[in-house]
Design a protein around this motif. Structure first.
Motif, PDB file in Angstrom:
ATOM      1  N   LYS A 129       5.103  48.608  26.230  1.00  0.00           N
ATOM      2  CA  LYS A 129       5.100  47.252  26.430  1.00  0.00           C
ATOM      3  C   LYS A 129       6.116  46.936  25.557  1.00  0.00           C
ATOM      4  CE  LYS A 129       0.764  46.227  28.555  1.00  0.00           C
ATOM      5  NZ  LYS A 129      -0.605  45.633  28.257  1.00  0.00           N
ATOM      6  N   GLU A 130       6.867  45.919  26.125  1.00  0.00           N
ATOM      7  CA  GLU A 130       7.667  45.184  25.029  1.00  0.00           C
ATOM      8  C   GLU A 130       7.603  43.731  25.087  1.00  0.00           C
ATOM      9  OE1 GLU A 130      11.849  46.137  25.316  1.00  0.00           O
ATOM     10  OE2 GLU A 130      11.236  48.452  24.662  1.00  0.00           O
ATOM     11  N   SER A 131       8.176  42.896  24.201  1.00  0.00           N
ATOM     12  CA  SER A 131       7.960  41.459  24.297  1.00  0.00           C
ATOM     13  C   SER A 131       9.184  40.868  25.168  1.00  0.00           C
ATOM     14  CB  SER A 131       8.229  40.889  22.979  1.00  0.00           C
ATOM     15  OG  SER A 131       7.672  41.615  21.963  1.00  0.00           O
ATOM     16  N   GLY A 153       5.767  36.826  27.118  1.00  0.00           N
ATOM     17  CA  GLY A 153       4.667  37.693  26.761  1.00  0.00           C
ATOM     18  C   GLY A 153       5.090  39.109  26.661  1.00  0.00           C
ATOM     19  N   ARG A 154       3.932  39.796  26.468  1.00  0.00           N
ATOM     20  CA  ARG A 154       4.517  41.281  26.497  1.00  0.00           C
ATOM     21  C   ARG A 154       4.294  41.805  27.977  1.00  0.00           C
ATOM     22  NH1 ARG A 154       5.071  44.417  21.971  1.00  0.00           N
ATOM     23  NH2 ARG A 154       3.853  45.876  22.593  1.00  0.00           N
TER      24      ARG A 154
END
Lengths: 450, 653
Positions: A118-120, A125-126
């Motif tokens: 996951k990334e921002s 959001g993420r």
């Protein structure tokens, strides 16, 4: 485009030429032809040979190197100096150009459409970001992913069968196998290989079939590039080791006396030094030499190639002892044979006896040793690169992939596909080599039960 | 007479080939049945099929074997195991490889005893087979035993289960004649005392004559003749049997040609329509090739598979008895010798310890002197390990001599004299490089010595000289049989026109019929080219047939030399006498046999005085002190023995 001939390419082609020349020559030698026919009649052996041939095709394609011509910067076409790219590409790179260029940001699982972590995202959001290339053709319709994969697999099977049919018809037409060659095993293995390659190729057009690595490179591309490294280490090392092993083994066995003592001491001493230490020292020395003479190498590929050759050389230097010892023992036996005694009774010189009477009667051992050593050397490369004293970091190899996988396996959730891909390809290569080596040994070893 | 073992139509198949094809015979309790034939005739395969111990590739294709009334073919493997060793036991040809080298002899025999629940001890059995100091020997390992003792130990192991039938597959072929005599006597004695039946497999007519009650002759997988011993040796009926007799060399056929059987035993996978021997038979008629010949009963249990029996007498019988040419034996010393060897010695150092210090010498050859004139044959006779081969190689300078001189035409030799002296080796399979064509093999010497001329034409001529076709030059050694290979080896030696050939047991690896071919060839070449032969052999019959002069070697020294008539008819040295009497002969001559005790000592540590005294039946005190001088008992006959010296000088020394 400008062709580039790296040293390792030249040696590989030389080796192939030697193998073909040897094969052509052995057609006229009754005992060799018989033995090869025995190899050819074995189903397992021919299946293994087919797999090896597939690996060899990939390796050879990857050994035809060239440099791209850069687009003329502002000049009129045909005027001004022609500039070439710094990057050395191979025929395989050209074939796999989409795989090579379509890199992602970082890890993604096989056939995924999103990154693995996951990334921002900007203001949302993420979440798992969408891949740039993997599954890009689907657009927003991610529901069609499974159906698309299934459709591509079916098309892939179709391509595989379509490629296999002409092969089969050709074999039927030329009546191969009439002389007892296990052509069915060859065709069967070819079918299996094509049924795997077809779907993989068709999927690779839209996805990363084996996922991507830390810097987003396609793992399938990496594994295919690793094959050349493995093959080179397996074959060039033997090319280097062979003359030393044969010459010293026969000399020690036939001449005896202080020559024998000297050679025996030499290989006992070499065997007593831990092999990894010796290799590490040699590779580090080579590294220093390469670093202090950047002007020797036009490109990074040439530099990596020099280091690969150095590794082959040092592996060769440490591994000739086993074969030499074997040949010495056999020579000791042969020199007491009556035909050698008879030649001595004619006053035939030592060199002539060694060439005419000893060497031809040792060739089966040499051949068996060569084929058996191959798989061991491929594995040795993986181990050495894993400990960091193997090939150049720029060179793609199984060992380098496994080395990288050390960190990946420690992640949570685990990144397993690099290791699995390297493992599967290496396993297939080594298993095929071992099965083929067994068949060669059975056919050529005179002591084997007939 | 009820039979212990009944074999009916036994066949063995290896793939499509039938190495044993319809063999039937009976063995009664206490009787010896002997299977006779050349190699490749299926003798051993028959024995293995009886024991159900065939190699993996072979299987019993049919037939019935009954042992003591029980059918063996239907027996489950577990019962067969108790029968092996218990009911029937087997001893093999090669005693060296039949014993486990890492177990003591006693333990191995004990294992066999325990397996069959016997009450005897290993020491008793070793005692029974005549091994002296059995208790000590039982705790020794096989490598500490000599070949003869190993074979005795094997026999002891075979006796452990008190078998009713002993199968002996060439039990003495690997042994020397004096040891062979010991082992054959032992087998006879054991058979008598235990009432055992014996199946003896042999290629040696002499051994068969000495041991058998009934004889079965095998050829190409079939029995071709079965007869009681006396009938067989008096009037063998089948042409193959008669050819075997005619091919035997001996003094009576001296100077004449031996009747050889052309060709060799057909390969296993041959398809036969008529008589299997037809292609090699001297009496073949077209009918022979049409159908397999049926058995013909000749009475008294004598039968043979030949359609021509009784028609006419053999052509072979008339061909052999040519009288000896007079005078040929007594021309020797008139000429200057071609080769003269004086006090030749070859000592191999024994090195021990870290510094490899020389602690002693193996005196393989220890002062050998001999002379040989052009066109003559000198036989160097002795048992294995006596140094005869080493002497031959040292004469050629293939092994550097430690001392002594070799003169050729009176000139001393310092190294190889490749143009004048060549060698033919024992093993026809090891003496040709399998990776070279026949033409290249023969040309090797001409090339090495840079002999001018048309090599190709010379190769053709040489091949013709040894009875092969010139076209064979392009073929590989593996395409030839043992006898043909030996011809090629002779051609290779002749290629450089030598005057002397050292023949190292050139026929001992060959079958009798092929041996006759090679001996005929050698004799003919000698007559045509005036070659001198130094013939190294242990085969007295061959010596008797071919040699003009004989030198007998024992432990590195020549103990007796003289003309063939001197040495073979009137031997003076006790060792020569024992050696000659140990040779199994077909005609039982009734003379008392001298059987030597013990084995030949090691040449590293020879006995003091006369080397032979520990085994000599006439040894006296004087024999232990000094090695006897050479004494001339006649102008051509010299002996090294104290006893003979005493006779010759006519008084005590």
């Amino acid at each position: 485009m400008k062709p580039v001939l790296l040293w390792s390419d030249a040696l590989l082609f030389l080796l192939l030429a030697l193998v073909f020349a040897g094969g052509w020559w052995s057609r006229r030698q009754a005992h060799l032809r018989d033995a090869w026919q025995k190899v050819g009649a074995g189903g397992t052996a021919m299946a293994a040979a087919t797999v090896l041939a597939a690996f060899l095709v990939v390796g050879v394609l990857d050994s035809v190197h060239y440099r791209e011509r850069l687009p003329d910067a502002g000049n009129e076409p045909g005027k001004g100096p022609v500039a070439y790219s710094n990057e050395v590409l191979s025929a395989l790179d050209a074939l796999l150009l989409p795989l090579k260029t379509r890199t992602e940001k970082t890890y993604s699982a096989p056939l995924a459409t999103h990154l693995f972590a996951k990334e921002s995202l900007d203001g949302e959001g993420r979440d798992f970001p969408r891949l740039k290339h993997g599954g890009a053709h689907l657009g927003a319709a991610l529901d069609g992913h499974d159906g698309d994969v299934a459709a591509r697999v079916v098309i892939g099977f179709g391509i595989g069968v379509a490629l296999w049919l002409p092969l089969w018809l050709f074999a039927r037409w030329r009546k191969f196998g009439g002389s007892g060659t296990a052509i069915r095993a060859v065709l069967g293995t070819a079918l299996v290989l094509l049924l795997i390659a077809g779907p993989v190729a068709s999927l690779a057009a839209g996805y990363h079939v084996l996922g991507t690595d830390k810097v987003g490179q396609d793992v399938l591309y990496l594994t295919l590039k690793s094959i050349r490294t493995g093959l080179l280490i397996g074959t060039l090392t033997t090319l280097i080791m062979l003359p030393a092993a044969v010459l010293l083994g026969i000399l020690a066995g036939y001449v005896g006396g202080w020559v024998d003592d000297l050679i025996q001491y030499l290989y006992t001493v070499l065997n007593s030094i831990p092999g990894v230490l010796l290799i590490a020292a040699a590779v580090l020395m080579m590294q220093v030499i390469i670093d202090t003479h950047p002007d020797w190498f036009a490109t990074a590929a040439a530099r990596a190639d020099a280091r690969l050759l150095a590794l082959c050389l040092i592996l060769g230097v440490t591994s000739w002892t086993g074969l030499a010892r074997l040949l010495r023992g056999e020579t000791l036996k042969l020199r007491e044979m009556d035909y050698v005694q008879a030649a001595r009774a004619f006053g035939v010189g030592r060199l002539a006896i060694m060439l005419r009477h000893i060497l031809p009667n040792l060739m089966h051992i040499v051949l068996i040793a060569l084929v058996m050593d191959f798989s061991g050397l491929v594995l040795a490369e993986a181990v050495l690169s894993y400990v960091g004293i193997g090939v150049d970091p720029n060179t793609i190899s199984f060992g380098a992939m496994i080395n990288a996988a050390r960190m990946e396996l420690a992640r949570e959730p685990m990144v397993w596909w690099s290791l699995a891909a390297a493992f599967a390809f290496m396993f297939a290569l080594v298993l095929a080599a071992n099965l083929f080596a067994d068949a060669v040994r059975d056919a050529f070893d005179p002591r084997a039960v007939k | 007479m009820s039979s212990l073992l009944t074999v009916r139509d036994l066949s063995v198949a290896i793939g499509a080939a039938n190495p044993v094809d319809g063999v039937s015979f009976d063995i009664a309790a206490g009787e010896t049945f002997s299977l006779l034939g050349e190699s490749g005739c299926g003798k051993s395969m028959t024995a293995l099929a009886l024991m159900r111990l065939l190699p993996a590739a072979a299987r019993t294709a049919g037939g019935e074997v009954a042992f003591g009334g029980r059918s063996l073919m239907a027996l489950p493997e577990s019962e067969m195991r108790t029968l092996r060793g218990g009911g029937m036991a087997m001893i093999f040809q090669e005693p060296g490889t039949s014993l486990n080298p890492v177990m003591t002899v006693g333990k191995q025999i004990g294992e066999a005893i325990a397996l069959h629940g016997g009450k005897v001890s290993a020491v008793d059995l070793l005692d029974a087979v005549g091994i002296p100091d059995a208790a000590r020997r039982a705790s020794e390992y096989p490598f500490q035993l000599s070949g003869g003792m190993k074979q005795r130990a094997m026999i002891a192991m075979a006796l452990a289960g008190a078998p009713e039938l002993l199968i002996a597959d060439e039990p003495t072929t690997a042994l020397d004649v004096t040891i062979q005599a010991q082992v054959l006597d032992l087998l006879r004695e054991l058979q008598r005392s235990r009432g055992m039946a014996m199946l003896l497999i042999s290629h040696d007519l002499g051994v068969v004559s000495r041991m058998a009650d009934h004889v079965g002759v095998m050829y190409a997988g079939q029995l071709v003749e079965v007869a009681p011993r006396d009938r067989f040796f008096a009037e063998a009926a089948h042409p193959y049997s008669r050819a075997l007799f005619a091919a035997l060399p001996d003094a009576a056929r001296r100077g004449g040609e031996l009747a050889s059987i052309p060709g060799s035993v057909p390969p296993l996978d041959t398809r036969f329509t008529g008589c299997r021997f037809a292609d090699r038979c001297a009496e073949v008629v077209p009918a022979c090739r049409e159908a397999p010949p049926p058995w013909r009963e000749l009475g008294e249990g004598h039968r043979a598979r030949c359609i021509r029996i009784g028609e006419e007498k053999s052509a072979l019988a008339t061909r052999q008895e040519k009288p000896e040419k007079p005078g040929t034996d007594h021309v020797s010393s008139a000429f200057a010798p071609l080769l003269s060897v004086t006090d030749l010695a070859v000592h191999f150092p024994i090195r021990r310890g870290v510094l490899q210090r020389v602690v002693g010498h193996v005196r393989a050859v220890d002062g050998v002197s001999l002379e040989l004139a052009a066109g003559r044959t000198l036989a160097l006779v002795g048992e294995s390990g006596c140094g005869k081969t080493t002497a031959g190689k040292a004469i050629l300078h293939l092994i550097p001599p430690t001392a002594g001189s070799v003169r050729l035409d009176g000139r001393p030799l310092a190294g190889l004299a490749a143009r004048d002296m060549q060698m033919v080796f024992q093993d026809p399979f090891g003496s040709l490089n399998p990776r070279l064509r026949i033409g290249d093999i023969i040309a090797e010497g001409m090339r090495a010595l840079a002999i001018a001329g048309n090599h190709a034409a010379r190769i053709g001529e040489l091949l013709g000289q040894v009875g092969l076709a010139a076209e064979m030059a392009g073929r590989w050694p593996h395409e030839f049989s043992g006898g043909q290979r030996q011809r090629i080896a002779v051609a290779r030696a002749l290629a450089v026109n030598p005057r002397l050939l050292v023949l190292d047991e050139p026929t001992s690896a060959l079958d009798v019929s092929v041996q006759a071919q090679i001996l005929n060839l050698l004799r003919e070449l000698q007559g045509r080219l005036g070659l001198a032969y130094l013939f190294i052999t242990h085969n007295i019959a061959v010596v008797d047939y071919l040699a003009h002069e004989v030198a007998v070697m024992y432990l590195g020294r020549i103990v007796e030399r003289g003309t063939a008539a001197d040495v073979l008819r009137a031997p003076r040295h006790p060792y020569t006498q024992a050696l000659l009497s140990a040779v199994p002969r077909i005609e039982a001559d009734g003379t008392e046999r001298v059987v030597l005790a013990g084995d030949m000592p090691s040449p590293a540590n020879p006995p003091s005085g006369c080397h032979f005294h520990p085994r000599c039946p006439h040894a006296a005190e004087a024999c232990r002190l000094d090695y006897p001088r050479e004494v001339a008992v006649s102008p051509t006959h010299r002996v090294r023995c104290v006893l003979v010296a005493a006779v010759a000088t006519g008084g005590p020394d």
